[in-house]
Write a protein that holds these residues in place. Structure first.
Motif, mmCIF file in Angstrom:
data_model
loop_
_atom_site.group_PDB
_atom_site.id
_atom_site.type_symbol
_atom_site.label_atom_id
_atom_site.label_comp_id
_atom_site.label_asym_id
_atom_site.label_seq_id
_atom_site.Cartn_x
_atom_site.Cartn_y
_atom_site.Cartn_z
ATOM 1 N N THR A 227 0.832 -1.200 0.000
ATOM 2 C CA THR A 227 0.000 0.000 0.000
ATOM 3 C C THR A 227 0.869 1.254 0.000
ATOM 4 O O THR A 227 0.596 2.225 -0.724
ATOM 5 C CB THR A 227 -0.914 0.012 1.237
ATOM 6 O OG1 THR A 227 -1.673 -1.197 1.279
ATOM 7 C CG2 THR A 227 -1.869 1.186 1.196
ATOM 8 N N ALA A 228 1.917 1.248 0.808
ATOM 9 C CA ALA A 228 2.823 2.394 0.871
ATOM 10 C C ALA A 228 3.520 2.615 -0.469
ATOM 11 O O ALA A 228 3.698 3.765 -0.911
ATOM 12 C CB ALA A 228 3.854 2.182 1.982
ATOM 13 N N GLN A 229 3.919 1.543 -1.133
ATOM 14 C CA GLN A 229 4.563 1.672 -2.441
ATOM 15 C C GLN A 229 3.638 2.340 -3.450
ATOM 16 O O GLN A 229 4.048 3.228 -4.203
ATOM 17 C CB GLN A 229 5.007 0.297 -2.931
ATOM 18 C CG GLN A 229 6.161 -0.295 -2.147
ATOM 19 C CD GLN A 229 6.411 -1.761 -2.480
ATOM 20 O OE1 GLN A 229 5.726 -2.353 -3.322
ATOM 21 N NE2 GLN A 229 7.390 -2.363 -1.818
ATOM 22 N N LEU A 230 2.368 1.910 -3.468
ATOM 23 C CA LEU A 230 1.413 2.515 -4.389
ATOM 24 C C LEU A 230 1.146 3.971 -4.030
ATOM 25 O O LEU A 230 0.996 4.820 -4.915
ATOM 26 C CB LEU A 230 0.115 1.720 -4.383
ATOM 27 C CG LEU A 230 -0.080 0.700 -5.518
ATOM 28 C CD1 LEU A 230 -0.202 1.420 -6.865
ATOM 29 C CD2 LEU A 230 1.058 -0.298 -5.559
ATOM 30 N N ALA A 231 1.078 4.263 -2.736
ATOM 31 C CA ALA A 231 0.830 5.640 -2.315
ATOM 32 C C ALA A 231 1.944 6.571 -2.788
ATOM 33 O O ALA A 231 1.700 7.752 -3.090
ATOM 34 C CB ALA A 231 0.703 5.704 -0.793
ATOM 35 N N LEU A 232 3.168 6.062 -2.872
ATOM 36 C CA LEU A 232 4.297 6.882 -3.297
ATOM 37 C C LEU A 232 4.323 7.112 -4.804
ATOM 38 O O LEU A 232 4.641 8.224 -5.265
ATOM 39 C CB LEU A 232 5.613 6.223 -2.858
ATOM 40 C CG LEU A 232 5.908 6.232 -1.354
ATOM 41 C CD1 LEU A 232 7.152 5.418 -1.056
ATOM 42 C CD2 LEU A 232 6.065 7.656 -0.846
ATOM 43 N N ILE A 233 4.005 6.074 -5.589
ATOM 44 C CA ILE A 233 4.147 6.211 -7.041
ATOM 45 C C ILE A 233 2.861 6.678 -7.722
ATOM 46 O O ILE A 233 2.914 7.228 -8.822
ATOM 47 C CB ILE A 233 4.604 4.881 -7.671
ATOM 48 C CG1 ILE A 233 3.513 3.815 -7.564
ATOM 49 C CG2 ILE A 233 5.898 4.398 -7.045
ATOM 50 C CD1 ILE A 233 3.833 2.560 -8.349
ATOM 51 N N MET A 234 1.714 6.488 -7.090
ATOM 52 C CA MET A 234 0.449 6.810 -7.732
ATOM 53 C C MET A 234 0.326 8.280 -8.134
ATOM 54 O O MET A 234 -0.134 8.575 -9.248
ATOM 55 C CB MET A 234 -0.703 6.397 -6.813
ATOM 56 C CG MET A 234 -2.067 6.498 -7.453
ATOM 57 S SD MET A 234 -3.351 5.759 -6.404
ATOM 58 C CE MET A 234 -3.109 6.677 -4.862
ATOM 59 N N PRO A 235 0.720 9.249 -7.287
ATOM 60 C CA PRO A 235 0.571 10.655 -7.695
ATOM 61 C C PRO A 235 1.350 11.025 -8.952
ATOM 62 O O PRO A 235 0.975 11.972 -9.650
ATOM 63 C CB PRO A 235 1.105 11.420 -6.475
ATOM 64 C CG PRO A 235 0.926 10.480 -5.329
ATOM 65 C CD PRO A 235 1.194 9.129 -5.899
ATOM 66 N N ALA A 236 2.418 10.300 -9.242
ATOM 67 C CA ALA A 236 3.221 10.620 -10.421
ATOM 68 C C ALA A 236 2.570 10.152 -11.721
ATOM 69 O O ALA A 236 2.936 10.623 -12.802
ATOM 70 C CB ALA A 236 4.611 9.987 -10.291
ATOM 71 N N PHE A 237 1.598 9.240 -11.626
ATOM 72 C CA PHE A 237 1.006 8.664 -12.838
ATOM 73 C C PHE A 237 -0.491 8.929 -12.979
ATOM 74 O O PHE A 237 -1.038 8.779 -14.074
ATOM 75 C CB PHE A 237 1.246 7.149 -12.858
ATOM 76 C CG PHE A 237 2.685 6.766 -12.976
ATOM 77 C CD1 PHE A 237 3.306 6.668 -14.209
ATOM 78 C CD2 PHE A 237 3.451 6.506 -11.838
ATOM 79 C CE1 PHE A 237 4.641 6.324 -14.329
ATOM 80 C CE2 PHE A 237 4.787 6.153 -11.937
ATOM 81 C CZ PHE A 237 5.384 6.061 -13.180
ATOM 82 N N THR A 238 -1.147 9.286 -11.905
ATOM 83 C CA THR A 238 -2.592 9.498 -11.966
ATOM 84 C C THR A 238 -2.975 10.764 -11.205
ATOM 85 O O THR A 238 -2.300 11.141 -10.237
ATOM 86 C CB THR A 238 -3.371 8.313 -11.355
ATOM 87 O OG1 THR A 238 -3.038 8.192 -9.966
ATOM 88 C CG2 THR A 238 -3.058 7.022 -12.065
ATOM 89 N N ALA A 239 -4.042 11.389 -11.656
ATOM 90 C CA ALA A 239 -4.579 12.552 -10.949
ATOM 91 C C ALA A 239 -5.588 12.091 -9.906
ATOM 92 O O ALA A 239 -6.145 10.994 -9.999
ATOM 93 C CB ALA A 239 -5.247 13.502 -11.936
ATOM 94 N N ARG A 240 -5.819 12.913 -8.921
ATOM 95 C CA ARG A 240 -6.800 12.583 -7.891
ATOM 96 C C ARG A 240 -8.186 12.461 -8.523
ATOM 97 O O ARG A 240 -8.584 13.323 -9.320
ATOM 98 C CB ARG A 240 -6.807 13.669 -6.821
ATOM 99 C CG ARG A 240 -7.766 13.399 -5.673
ATOM 100 C CD ARG A 240 -7.684 14.493 -4.634
ATOM 101 N NE ARG A 240 -6.332 14.588 -4.070
ATOM 102 C CZ ARG A 240 -5.994 15.501 -3.154
ATOM 103 N NH1 ARG A 240 -6.883 16.396 -2.740
ATOM 104 N NH2 ARG A 240 -4.757 15.532 -2.688
#
Length: 336
Positions: free
Chosen positions: A224-237
């Motif tokens: 979960t922490a890994q996704l939380a770190l990389i998700m903002p770089a590839f997807t918008a809220r």
């Protein structure tokens, strides 16, 4: 020894998980369960089989990485609650946490994300069948990575048969026409990621002293922490939270990534890993039925025929383990 987690994403993982319990302690009495193990086995098969449908519904409303983050977060919360009830503590060793971070990447963050991206362009049925190739990848990799896991003629035959099954599913004789190559490759790469992860786990996390539940919950937390770190770089809220997609993601995590692990945990403890891992062979059948029956996905004759050949080949690659009674960690069997 740590065994499987996938789905599934197994499920597969579970799928599964995709870490599951190691088996019974010598001489320990098996606790009596309120619900017969066959019913729990059927529930686990259904949960992981429907995971691919839930991924498809989830990606209709959210970006693939958001689907993966949501399922990991809700799955982590379920296991955290289970750890609190059972008074389990996370591992204390920094080295263990380091190994778990690698396991979380190959067994959760990477395959879950790849399946979510794949289902943007391929059917949930095809994704479920690609997921069933994980034991074939595992057998091929174990020949190279695990010196004690040498192939027999039957297992090599199973690998070859499984490869023929994959080509049948993909319609190789007609030039793979009608298939999205990128999406299919992502689904196959996701299934490859599971055995890479469990081989790593087998080499690094056996005998840590922590319980399987604690290791599993910690692993999902790291994913979960890994996704939380990389998700903002590839997807918008996300600006909207569509109800069907939101419910699908929550069910995918809470049931397919959280509850399913607990079900498998109990099954392995009660009936052993060999019987528990047989759930793998029901996942593509249920995924196909769900995709065709509920999503209206098209099904040509080569898809079920090829899937059957894949399952027979996968069964042959596992034949030595059943014959000798040994258990090897198979992450794909737990998380689709």
């Amino acid at each position: 020894m740590i065994t499987s987690t996938t789905a599934p994403e197994v499920p597969a993982a579970v799928p599964a998980p995709r870490i599951a319990p190691a088996g019974r302690r010598s001489g320990a009495a098996t606790p009596r369960r309120a619900v017969d193990w066959r019913l729990r086995f059927a529930a686990l098969s259904l949960i992981w089989g429907f995971s691919f449908l839930l991924i498809k519904v989830g990606t209709d409303g959210y970006a693939p990485l958001q689907v993966t983050f949501g399922r990991l977060l809700s799955g982590t919360l379920v296991l955290a609650a289970a750890m609190a009830v059972r008074r389990e503590r996370p591992p204390r060793s920094l080295r263990t946490w380091g190994h778990l971070s690698v396991a979380a990447f190959f067994l959760n963050a990477l395959p879950f994300s790849l399946f979510a991206y794949a289902e943007l362009t391929i059917s949930s049925t095809l994704a479920g069948i690609c997921n069933a190739t994980s034991p074939l990848w595992g057998m091929a990799l174990s020949v190279v990575a695990l010196s004690e896991d040498r192939p027999t003629r039957r297992r090599v035959a199973g690998l070859g048969l499984g490869f023929v099954g994959v080509l049948t599913v993909l319609g190789a004789w007609q030039g793979f026409s009608g298939l999205d190559a990128t999406g299919t490759a992502m689904a196959l790469l996701a299934s490859l990621s599971y055995p890479v992860g469990w081989i790593y786990v087998r080499r690094t996390l056996a005998g840590t002293g922590s319980s399987t539940l604690a290791l599993t919950g910690s692993q999902l937390f790291l994913g979960t922490a890994q996704l939380a770190l990389i998700m903002p770089a590839f997807t918008a809220r996300p600006e909207h939270f569509p109800l069907p997609a939101t419910l699908a993601v929550l069910a995918l995590g809470a049931l397919g990534t959280g509850l399913a692990v607990l079900l498998q945990y109990g099954l392995v403890a009660e009936v052993g890993p060999t019987t528990a891992q047989m759930v793998t062979y029901f996942i593509p059948v249920i995924a196909t039925a769900a995709g065709v029956g509920l999503l209206g996905e098209r099904l040509s004759w080569n898809t079920p025929v090829g899937a059957l050949v894949v399952l027979v080949g996968a069964g042959l690659t596992q034949s030595r383990a059943r014959a000798t009674g040994t258990s090897r960690p198979d992450r794909r069997h737990a998380q689709p």
